[in-house]
Design a protein around this motif. Structure first.
Motif, short mmCIF file in Angstrom:
data_model
loop_
_atom_site.label_atom_id
_atom_site.label_comp_id
_atom_site.label_asym_id
_atom_site.label_seq_id
_atom_site.Cartn_x
_atom_site.Cartn_y
_atom_site.Cartn_z
N GLY A 41 0.81 -1.21 0.00
CA GLY A 41 0.00 0.00 0.00
C GLY A 41 0.84 1.26 0.00
N MET A 42 1.96 1.22 0.70
CA MET A 42 2.81 2.41 0.77
C MET A 42 3.44 2.71 -0.58
SD MET A 42 2.40 3.72 3.65
CE MET A 42 3.68 4.94 3.67
N THR A 43 3.66 1.70 -1.40
CA THR A 43 4.23 1.93 -2.72
C THR A 43 3.30 2.80 -3.56
OG1 THR A 43 5.27 -0.24 -2.59
CG2 THR A 43 5.11 0.75 -4.75
N SER A 44 2.00 2.51 -3.52
CA SER A 44 1.06 3.34 -4.29
C SER A 44 0.96 4.74 -3.71
CB SER A 44 -0.32 2.74 -4.36
OG SER A 44 -0.52 1.63 -3.64
N ILE A 45 1.03 4.87 -2.40
CA ILE A 45 0.96 6.20 -1.79
C ILE A 45 2.19 7.02 -2.19
CG2 ILE A 45 1.07 7.43 0.42
CD1 ILE A 45 -0.68 5.19 1.57
N GLU A 46 3.35 6.37 -2.22
CA GLU A 46 4.56 7.08 -2.64
C GLU A 46 4.45 7.49 -4.11
OE1 GLU A 46 7.65 4.34 -1.71
OE2 GLU A 46 7.55 4.75 0.44
N ALA A 47 3.88 6.65 -4.94
CA ALA A 47 3.73 6.98 -6.36
C ALA A 47 2.78 8.16 -6.53
CB ALA A 47 3.22 5.77 -7.13
N VAL A 48 1.70 8.19 -5.79
CA VAL A 48 0.76 9.30 -5.86
C VAL A 48 1.43 10.58 -5.37
CG1 VAL A 48 -1.38 10.23 -4.87
CG2 VAL A 48 -1.31 7.88 -5.73
N SER A 49 2.24 10.49 -4.33
CA SER A 49 2.94 11.66 -3.82
C SER A 49 3.92 12.20 -4.86
CB SER A 49 3.68 11.30 -2.54
OG SER A 49 4.43 12.38 -2.07
N GLU A 50 4.64 11.32 -5.53
CA GLU A 50 5.56 11.76 -6.58
C GLU A 50 4.80 12.42 -7.73
OE1 GLU A 50 8.06 8.55 -7.85
OE2 GLU A 50 8.75 8.14 -5.80
N LEU A 51 3.68 11.83 -8.11
CA LEU A 51 2.87 12.40 -9.18
C LEU A 51 2.33 13.77 -8.78
CD1 LEU A 51 1.56 11.97 -11.95
CD2 LEU A 51 -0.35 10.89 -10.79
N ASP A 52 1.93 13.91 -7.53
CA ASP A 52 1.43 15.19 -7.04
C ASP A 52 2.53 16.25 -7.09
OD1 ASP A 52 -0.51 16.89 -5.88
OD2 ASP A 52 0.39 16.57 -3.89
N GLN A 53 3.75 15.86 -6.76
CA GLN A 53 4.86 16.81 -6.82
C GLN A 53 5.17 17.21 -8.26
OE1 GLN A 53 8.03 14.87 -4.74
NE2 GLN A 53 7.10 15.18 -2.72
N LEU A 54 5.07 16.24 -9.18
CA LEU A 54 5.31 16.56 -10.59
C LEU A 54 4.24 17.50 -11.12
CD1 LEU A 54 6.38 13.09 -12.03
CD2 LEU A 54 7.79 15.13 -11.81
N VAL A 55 2.99 17.23 -10.78
CA VAL A 55 1.89 18.09 -11.25
C VAL A 55 2.02 19.48 -10.65
CG1 VAL A 55 -0.61 18.41 -11.11
CG2 VAL A 55 0.33 16.17 -11.71
N ALA A 56 2.45 19.58 -9.41
CA ALA A 56 2.60 20.88 -8.77
C ALA A 56 3.68 21.72 -9.48
CB ALA A 56 2.94 20.72 -7.31
N GLY A 57 4.62 21.06 -10.15
CA GLY A 57 5.69 21.78 -10.84
C GLY A 57 5.24 22.39 -12.16
N PHE A 58 4.15 21.93 -12.72
CA PHE A 58 3.65 22.48 -13.97
C PHE A 58 2.78 23.69 -13.71
CE2 PHE A 58 4.18 17.97 -15.27
CZ PHE A 58 5.08 18.19 -16.31
N THR A 59 2.88 24.65 -14.62
CA THR A 59 2.00 25.82 -14.54
C THR A 59 1.21 25.90 -15.83
OG1 THR A 59 3.74 27.25 -15.39
CG2 THR A 59 3.52 27.11 -13.00
N LEU A 60 -0.01 26.34 -15.71
CA LEU A 60 -0.86 26.49 -16.89
C LEU A 60 -0.51 27.80 -17.61
CD1 LEU A 60 -4.29 25.41 -15.41
CD2 LEU A 60 -2.83 24.10 -16.93
N PRO A 61 -0.46 27.75 -18.94
CA PRO A 61 -0.19 29.00 -19.67
C PRO A 61 -1.38 29.96 -19.53
CG PRO A 61 -0.63 27.19 -21.19
CD PRO A 61 -0.61 26.63 -19.81
N ARG A 62 -1.06 31.20 -19.34
CA ARG A 62 -2.11 32.21 -19.20
C ARG A 62 -2.38 32.86 -20.55
NH1 ARG A 62 -2.63 34.20 -13.45
NH2 ARG A 62 -1.38 32.70 -12.34
N SER A 63 -3.66 33.02 -20.81
CA SER A 63 -4.04 33.61 -22.11
C SER A 63 -4.27 35.09 -21.98
CB SER A 63 -5.32 32.98 -22.62
OG SER A 63 -5.17 31.59 -22.72
#
Length: 63
Positions: A41-63
């Protein structure tokens, strides 16, 4: 009279031993489930945490 008392006490001791045996068996099963959750179970939680950190690094382009 005393023999009935000792027989009743023996039956109670036997029932107590059965209850303890079932309890220990259930605790061992719970421990196995807990170990499974903590390792798999902790493996999936760690994967979700890594994914969350990657998504947090992206910014949406402003129009």
């Amino acid at each position: 009279m005393a023999s009935k008392l000792f027989a009743g006490f023996g039956v109670l001791c036997l029932l107590l031993a059965v209850v303890v045996g079932v309890g220990v068996s259930r605790l061992q099963a719970s421990q196995a489930d807990l170990t499974d959750v903590s390792t798999n179970g902790m493996t999936s939680i760690e994967a979700v945490s890594e994914l969350d950190q990657l998504v947090a690094g992206f910014t949406l382009p402003r129009s």
